[in-house]
Design an enzyme around this catalytic site. Structure first.
Site, PDB file in Angstrom:
ATOM      1  N   SER A  65       0.061  -6.903  -9.716  1.00  0.00           N
ATOM      2  CA  SER A  65       1.510  -7.920  -9.610  1.00  0.00           C
ATOM      3  C   SER A  65       2.681  -7.088  -9.781  1.00  0.00           C
ATOM      4  O   SER A  65       2.714  -6.068 -10.327  1.00  0.00           O
ATOM      5  CB  SER A  65       1.149  -8.977 -10.667  1.00  0.00           C
ATOM      6  OG  SER A  65       2.400  -9.790 -10.634  1.00  0.00           O
ATOM      7  N   GLY A  72       0.902  -1.149  -0.221  1.00  0.00           N
ATOM      8  CA  GLY A  72       0.128  -0.080   0.114  1.00  0.00           C
ATOM      9  C   GLY A  72       0.886   1.213   0.174  1.00  0.00           C
ATOM     10  O   GLY A  72       0.562   2.197  -0.611  1.00  0.00           O
ATOM     11  N   ARG A 128     -16.482 -47.581 -16.472  1.00  0.00           N
ATOM     12  CA  ARG A 128     -17.857 -47.039 -15.933  1.00  0.00           C
ATOM     13  C   ARG A 128     -18.752 -47.765 -16.261  1.00  0.00           C
ATOM     14  O   ARG A 128     -19.860 -47.932 -15.277  1.00  0.00           O
ATOM     15  CB  ARG A 128     -17.399 -45.527 -16.388  1.00  0.00           C
ATOM     16  CG  ARG A 128     -16.379 -44.757 -15.631  1.00  0.00           C
ATOM     17  CD  ARG A 128     -16.516 -43.225 -16.472  1.00  0.00           C
ATOM     18  NE  ARG A 128     -17.638 -42.527 -15.959  1.00  0.00           N
ATOM     19  CZ  ARG A 128     -18.406 -41.980 -16.726  1.00  0.00           C
ATOM     20  NH1 ARG A 128     -18.335 -41.990 -18.083  1.00  0.00           N
ATOM     21  NH2 ARG A 128     -19.623 -41.240 -16.142  1.00  0.00           N
ATOM     22  N   LYS A 141      -5.741 -12.511 -12.419  1.00  0.00           N
ATOM     23  CA  LYS A 141      -4.542 -12.307 -11.307  1.00  0.00           C
ATOM     24  C   LYS A 141      -4.551 -13.572 -10.920  1.00  0.00           C
ATOM     25  O   LYS A 141      -3.294 -13.990 -10.604  1.00  0.00           O
ATOM     26  CB  LYS A 141      -4.887 -11.226 -10.246  1.00  0.00           C
ATOM     27  CG  LYS A 141      -3.855 -11.392  -9.323  1.00  0.00           C
ATOM     28  CD  LYS A 141      -2.361 -10.921  -9.925  1.00  0.00           C
ATOM     29  CE  LYS A 141      -1.427 -10.534  -8.928  1.00  0.00           C
ATOM     30  NZ  LYS A 141      -1.009 -11.478  -7.796  1.00  0.00           N
ATOM     31  N   VAL A 170      -5.338  -4.014   1.823  1.00  0.00           N
ATOM     32  CA  VAL A 170      -5.241  -4.785   2.840  1.00  0.00           C
ATOM     33  C   VAL A 170      -5.278  -6.117   2.705  1.00  0.00           C
ATOM     34  O   VAL A 170      -5.524  -6.436   1.530  1.00  0.00           O
ATOM     35  CB  VAL A 170      -6.388  -4.246   4.106  1.00  0.00           C
ATOM     36  CG1 VAL A 170      -6.349  -2.590   4.229  1.00  0.00           C
ATOM     37  CG2 VAL A 170      -7.514  -4.789   3.505  1.00  0.00           C
ATOM     38  N   GLN A 171      -5.090  -6.806   3.665  1.00  0.00           N
ATOM     39  CA  GLN A 171      -4.782  -8.438   3.650  1.00  0.00           C
ATOM     40  C   GLN A 171      -6.353  -8.862   2.941  1.00  0.00           C
ATOM     41  O   GLN A 171      -7.416  -8.287   3.465  1.00  0.00           O
ATOM     42  CB  GLN A 171      -4.674  -9.122   5.159  1.00  0.00           C
ATOM     43  CG  GLN A 171      -4.237 -10.400   4.884  1.00  0.00           C
ATOM     44  CD  GLN A 171      -2.957 -10.664   5.420  1.00  0.00           C
ATOM     45  OE1 GLN A 171      -2.859 -10.307   6.812  1.00  0.00           O
ATOM     46  NE2 GLN A 171      -2.101 -11.361   4.769  1.00  0.00           N
ATOM     47  N   ALA A 172      -6.216  -9.845   2.184  1.00  0.00           N
ATOM     48  CA  ALA A 172      -7.464 -10.385   1.510  1.00  0.00           C
ATOM     49  C   ALA A 172      -8.373 -10.951   2.548  1.00  0.00           C
ATOM     50  O   ALA A 172      -7.700 -11.569   3.570  1.00  0.00           O
ATOM     51  CB  ALA A 172      -6.983 -11.296   0.435  1.00  0.00           C
ATOM     52  N   ARG A 176      -5.274   2.045   9.454  1.00  0.00           N
ATOM     53  CA  ARG A 176      -5.991   1.759  10.536  1.00  0.00           C
ATOM     54  C   ARG A 176      -5.374   2.008  11.959  1.00  0.00           C
ATOM     55  O   ARG A 176      -5.785   2.895  12.765  1.00  0.00           O
ATOM     56  CB  ARG A 176      -6.210   0.216  10.775  1.00  0.00           C
ATOM     57  CG  ARG A 176      -7.437  -0.286  11.835  1.00  0.00           C
ATOM     58  CD  ARG A 176      -7.979  -1.759  11.614  1.00  0.00           C
ATOM     59  NE  ARG A 176      -6.623  -2.563  11.581  1.00  0.00           N
ATOM     60  CZ  ARG A 176      -6.617  -3.873  11.858  1.00  0.00           C
ATOM     61  NH1 ARG A 176      -7.741  -4.234  12.300  1.00  0.00           N
ATOM     62  NH2 ARG A 176      -5.415  -4.394  11.747  1.00  0.00           N
ATOM     63  N   GLY A 211       4.974  -7.409  -7.036  1.00  0.00           N
ATOM     64  CA  GLY A 211       5.680  -7.286  -5.722  1.00  0.00           C
ATOM     65  C   GLY A 211       5.882  -5.778  -5.061  1.00  0.00           C
ATOM     66  O   GLY A 211       5.359  -4.991  -5.866  1.00  0.00           O
ATOM     67  N   ASN A 263      -1.095 -16.064 -11.332  1.00  0.00           N
ATOM     68  CA  ASN A 263      -0.408 -16.616 -10.073  1.00  0.00           C
ATOM     69  C   ASN A 263      -0.296 -18.067 -10.057  1.00  0.00           C
ATOM     70  O   ASN A 263       1.011 -18.734  -9.823  1.00  0.00           O
ATOM     71  CB  ASN A 263      -0.915 -16.549  -8.423  1.00  0.00           C
ATOM     72  CG  ASN A 263      -0.801 -15.103  -8.194  1.00  0.00           C
ATOM     73  OD1 ASN A 263      -0.347 -13.965  -9.120  1.00  0.00           O
ATOM     74  ND2 ASN A 263      -0.897 -14.707  -6.991  1.00  0.00           N
ATOM     75  N   HIS A 293     -22.703 -46.465 -16.624  1.00  0.00           N
ATOM     76  CA  HIS A 293     -22.513 -45.224 -16.924  1.00  0.00           C
ATOM     77  C   HIS A 293     -22.568 -44.832 -18.529  1.00  0.00           C
ATOM     78  O   HIS A 293     -22.645 -43.710 -18.692  1.00  0.00           O
ATOM     79  CB  HIS A 293     -21.326 -44.637 -16.336  1.00  0.00           C
ATOM     80  CG  HIS A 293     -21.391 -44.630 -14.847  1.00  0.00           C
ATOM     81  ND1 HIS A 293     -22.354 -43.653 -14.260  1.00  0.00           N
ATOM     82  CD2 HIS A 293     -20.632 -45.320 -14.118  1.00  0.00           C
ATOM     83  CE1 HIS A 293     -22.104 -44.067 -12.757  1.00  0.00           C
ATOM     84  NE2 HIS A 293     -20.989 -44.794 -12.564  1.00  0.00           N
TER      85      HIS A 293
HETATM   86  C1  6PG Z   1       2.596 -10.846  -7.602  1.00  0.00           C
HETATM   87  C2  6PG Z   1       2.561 -12.118  -6.812  1.00  0.00           C
HETATM   88  C3  6PG Z   1       1.915 -12.073  -5.420  1.00  0.00           C
HETATM   89  C4  6PG Z   1       2.033 -13.244  -4.571  1.00  0.00           C
HETATM   90  C5  6PG Z   1       3.266 -13.678  -4.054  1.00  0.00           C
HETATM   91  C6  6PG Z   1       3.114 -14.614  -3.137  1.00  0.00           C
HETATM   92  O1  6PG Z   1       1.905 -11.180  -8.722  1.00  0.00           O
HETATM   93  O2  6PG Z   1       3.072  -9.860  -7.226  1.00  0.00           O
HETATM   94  O3  6PG Z   1       1.920 -13.180  -7.487  1.00  0.00           O
HETATM   95  O4  6PG Z   1       0.677 -11.544  -5.756  1.00  0.00           O
HETATM   96  O5  6PG Z   1       1.193 -12.898  -3.347  1.00  0.00           O
HETATM   97  O6  6PG Z   1       3.983 -14.166  -5.228  1.00  0.00           O
HETATM   98  O7  6PG Z   1       2.459 -15.892  -3.300  1.00  0.00           O
HETATM   99  P1  6PG Z   1       2.742 -17.153  -2.657  1.00  0.00           P
HETATM  100  O8  6PG Z   1       3.271 -16.852  -0.970  1.00  0.00           O
HETATM  101  O9  6PG Z   1       1.221 -17.933  -2.819  1.00  0.00           O
HETATM  102  O10 6PG Z   1       3.669 -17.995  -3.310  1.00  0.00           O
END
Ligand code: 6PG
Length: 479
Positions: A128, A14, A444, A182, A74-76, A34, A130, A186, A450
């Site tokens: 995406s 964030g 089957r 997304k 925030v955390q999903a 928060r 990081g 992943n 089946h």
């Molecule tokens: C991104 C990554 C990210 C993801 C981490 C951790 O696109 O920047 O995909 O969103 O949260 O790579 O994923 P894991 O902990 O499941 O490996």
């Protein structure tokens, strides 16, 4: 009110996204967290950003110009729901709430429905790249309404990575489309990482190379068709030496992989959609296997001997590179199949070429290779598999012999290659004229009536297995 965009949730992602937004011409960024201490930390460390900081959510909302636009980082899960309900109580029709976390796309579909009933725009956006990506330019996959994208699009375009002048963001589709794509990103990320890990393991255990030597090999591969962020960082990780012990860094890391859920979701949803994503699934399972030391140790202890490592020649390194490339093509083909099936099921009109385009930069799976996928879908958006595209078909044909040598060498040597092996089997399954699925259908039909279809006439049939074994036509379905 003076801020055109706000960020809620100032952990690393964030904070970095807020700083990225603030660094772009024309943006004034409101921030809220928060616990106010974190907000204070960010504003004091980055006075240049000119953040408008608020201690309460009410002040934060009041600091936004209309239509208000706030990005939640925030955390999903529950945390996201809590912030959404706070914002939606204060926002007015036309305002835009963006969830930039790794949300489950089904949650996004639900949240979009709830918020649009109140006249609010809710956009689930996959982000995406990081921490660095958030700061310097991520790849962004927004869903939500076309109307919301009119306001939001230019803001997201201003902060996304840019490749060949094209920002790595596009409106993916309505409601949960962005978070779905997304999620698949992943899943592909998991497969890519696993395949690279298998290549490393083979070069080390069969090829006999040191981590430093393998770092050089990956660095060289990074100059060719495998060029990608994940190959690049792999070389750096393998070159790293642990300052405490002077051992290769890779040797001091516990070999039990963690995960946060998106890879599992990809496989769960693909199972539901009936899309074979074996390469991605094996990557998820490989992490799971690694995380069971209580089984690994005892199974190893039952063995009196390990297979002898196969003797390989100078071409082994190039074989591994080609096996990696072919398996990677399979992983992307499977991932795109899941996107296509998801779009059909959830009613999204998606542009596959546009998705490949925005994955070329900013995100974890960014790679030269994505240009080839863009070309493939530009040439023919309706190809039944990426493996049919001329470029990929040729690439697999070129690598095929090496791919088979590597998988068999790995099996003979007792080196696990779930990614390489499953990808090759997937390819062989698609390429086989007849599959033993016919026998499965027979089984089957034998135990469960089946039914089956015949190759030589239409209709659905059942053999009277416990009777006189004659065949009867039925109304049922063989599927
Ligand atoms: C991104 C990554 C990210 C993801 C981490 C951790 O696109 O920047 O995909 O969103 O949260 O790579 O994923 P894991 O902990 O499941 O490996």
């Amino acid at each position: 009110a003076q801020a055109n965009i706000g960020v809620v949730g100032l952990a690393v992602m964030g904070s970095n996204l807020a700083r990225n937004l603030a660094s772009r011409e024309g943006n004034t960024v409101a921030v809220f967290n928060r616990s106010y201490s974190r907000t204070e930390l960010l504003t004091s460390e980055h006075p240049e950003a000119g953040f408008i900081a608020s201690e309460t959510i009410e002040d934060f909302v009041a600091s936004l110009t209309t239509p208000r636009t706030a990005i939640i980082m925030v955390q999903a899960g529950k945390g996201t729901d809590a912030v959404i309900s706070q914002l939606s109580a204060l926002f007015e029709p036309g305002d835009i709430i963006v969830d930039g976390g790794n949300a489950d796309f089904q949650d996004t579909i639900r949240r979009e429905k709830e918020n649009s009933a109140k006249g609010l725009n809710f956009v689930g956006a996959g982000i995406s790249g990081g921490e660095e990506g958030a700061l310097h330019g991520p790849s962004i996959m927004p869903g939500g309404s076309v109307e919301a994208y009119k306001t939001l699009g230019p803001i997201l375009e201003s902060i996304a990575a840019i490749i060949d002048g094209v920002p790595c963001v596009t409106h993916i589709g309505t409601d949960g489309a962005g978070h779905f794509v997304k999620m698949i990103h992943n899943g592909i990320e998991y497969a890519d990482m696993q395949l690279i890990a298998e290549a490393y393991d083979l070069l080390r255990r069969v090829g006999g190379h040191s981590p430093a030597a393998i770092a050089d090999i990956f660095a060289e591969w990074n100059t060719g068709e495998l060029n990608s962020y994940l190959i690049e960082i792999t070389a750096e990780i393998l070159r790293q030496v642990d300052p405490k012990t002077d051992k290769p860094f890779i040797d001091i890391v516990l070999d039990e992989a963690g995960s946060k859920g998106t890879g599992v979701w990809t496989v769960q949803n693909s199972l539901d959609l009936g899309v074979p994503v074996g390469g991605i699934a094996e990557a998820v399972f490989a992490r799971a296997v690694s995380a069971h030391p209580e089984q690994r140790g005892p199974v190893r202890a039952t063995l009196t001997a390990r297979p002898e490592i196969a003797i390989v020649g100078d071409t082994f390194q190039e074989d591994v590179r080609q096996a990696l490339y072919a398996s990677k093509i399979v992983a992307y083909a499977q991932g795109f199949d899941a996107i296509i099936a998801g779009a059909v099921k959830y009613g999204w009109s998606i542009d596959k070429g546009a998705i490949a385009t925005i994955w070329r930069g900013g995100c974890i799976i960014r790679a030269q290779f994505l240009n080839r996928i863009v070309d493939a879908y530009n040439n023919d958006p309706s190809i039944p598999s990426l493996l049919v595209d001329k470029y990929f078909a040729d690439a697999v044909a070129t690598s095929e012999a090496a791919w088979r040598r590597v998988v068999s060498t790995a099996a003979l040597s007792g080196v696990p290659v779930p990614g390489f092996g499953s990808s090759l089997s997937y390819f062989d399954s698609l390429a086989s004229e007849r599959l033993p699925a016919a026998l499965v259908q027979g089984q089957r039909d034998y135990f469960g009536a089946h039914t089956y279809k015949r190759v030589d006439m239409p209709g659905t049939f059942h053999t009277l297995w416990s009777g006189d074994r004659s065949e009867v036509a039925t109304e049922g379905s063989s599927h």
